[in-house]
Enzyme design. Sequence first.
Site, PDB file in Angstrom:
ATOM      1  CD1 TRP A 294      -4.735   9.988   0.578  1.00 38.52           C
ATOM      2  CD2 TRP A 294      -3.794   8.213   1.550  1.00 38.52           C
ATOM      3  NE1 TRP A 294      -3.830  10.443   1.503  1.00 38.52           N
ATOM      4  CE2 TRP A 294      -3.235   9.379   2.111  1.00 38.52           C
ATOM      5  CE3 TRP A 294      -3.355   6.975   2.005  1.00 38.52           C
ATOM      6  CZ2 TRP A 294      -2.266   9.335   3.109  1.00 38.52           C
ATOM      7  CZ3 TRP A 294      -2.381   6.935   2.998  1.00 38.52           C
ATOM      8  CH2 TRP A 294      -1.849   8.103   3.532  1.00 38.52           C
ATOM      9  CG  HIS A 295      -2.861   3.405   1.035  1.00 34.78           C
ATOM     10  ND1 HIS A 295      -4.151   3.600   1.484  1.00 34.78           N
ATOM     11  CD2 HIS A 295      -2.103   3.244   2.153  1.00 34.78           C
ATOM     12  CE1 HIS A 295      -4.170   3.544   2.800  1.00 34.78           C
ATOM     13  NE2 HIS A 295      -2.938   3.334   3.237  1.00 34.78           N
ATOM     14  N   GLY A 296      -1.859   4.800  -3.378  1.00 36.86           N
ATOM     15  CA  GLY A 296      -0.953   4.721  -4.512  1.00 36.86           C
ATOM     16  C   GLY A 296      -1.670   4.640  -5.838  1.00 36.86           C
TER      17      GLY A 296
END
Length: 445
Positions: A294-296
Amino acid sequence: MPFRCKNLVLLIASLFFYFYGEPIYTVLMLVTILSSYLHGLLIDKFRGTVWSKVFLWTSVITSIGALGFFKYSDFFIKNVNSLFKTEFALLGLALPIGISFYTFQTLSYTIDVYRGDAKVQKSPIRLATYVALFPQLIAGPIVRYTTVEEELSSRTHSFENFSYGVTRFVIGLSKKVLIADTLGALARTLHGMEEATVAAYWFYAVAVSLQLYFDFSGYSDMAIGLGRIFGFHFLENFNYPFISKSIAEFWRRWHMSLGTWFRDYVYIPLGGNRVSKWRWLFNTLVVWFLTGFWHGADWTFIIWGLFFAMFLMLEKFALNKFFARIPRVFSHIYVIIAILISFVIFSADGLSGAVADLGAMFGADGIPFWSGETAYYLGGYAVVLLVAIFGATPLVKMIVSKAKETRIGSVVCNILEPVFVIVMLLIVTAYFVDGSFSPFLYFRF
């Protein structure tokens, strides 16, 4: 404004705010809102039938599909090209600001409507206001529809809320500009030193970890403060995570809106911990793989998520029992070391960069432990490091609370608080005038 106009005014202001930074992608956000609105109506209309579940899944697929296309297309193409020696062209899409946050908010709405935890919103203006509300639109926290459901229909404004909101906003802005940005400068300096040292890389880890905390918690403070000014009560997103005694506790205190989102919409539906040991291991790996991803769109974020999954497994089956038999200070040291290593991985320039940075932390290639250059830079940033470490604990809050318990202390605090807010705002403004553009770190997620 009369209440019937408040949501419309906020919606127009929020759309203008987003349009100012993302003109073309404003259309994408509006399509996402429309999709969620229509899916909510359809899920509610066909409640109790198979069609309700069908529309739930089309809602999830539509939202996740848009997120996946705009955020992860090039990641998958690069990996396919690398694995199969193909030469598919990259799409080169710009990442829509805040798409990870508003996608999760729309998902929580349709899922909660399906579950019966939220009433369907029949006003498109109110639902659009919830999704587009500018204080938390572009970098969180992830505000659930159920948190603001009633306040979209009825909320009150007061001088107390306005005062609290302004104070919280200025504190958050100060954390970002005065502490996080300065720590960022220190981190870049230590990481770019010509003569690398083990000590420099460990202090780089400290600076990066505290920078992330003050940057993101500062934005959350600003969002909560702005929300309160407009009559919304957003939930807290951070609760002094660096005082944790376990990784599990750390994630109950860090980015709480994301942690609870994955718990309620992924972990528990998979069975949570009320399953066999092997199924629990699978559930944990899935949740933390997704949390990292989700973060990258980079393997460093996936490794970062699985890094925490590994420690959560170790704590459940061994470490918790071990640390229960020894002084608590050792469990705290263990958590701090694990966090520092994790955020070095998080901040690294690709997997090769992460390996190089971690190697330097442990003396790879015979790099020295200390140097005069390291001492020079740490001496120059010693004050901000001490302020950051002190500010990452609840000590300041405890001191102020204790002071307010006495009559004289309460009077003094009531006088000093507005003075403090005004002074901090003036200092931050001076930094803006003299400084350069420095976006919030979570804008890229």
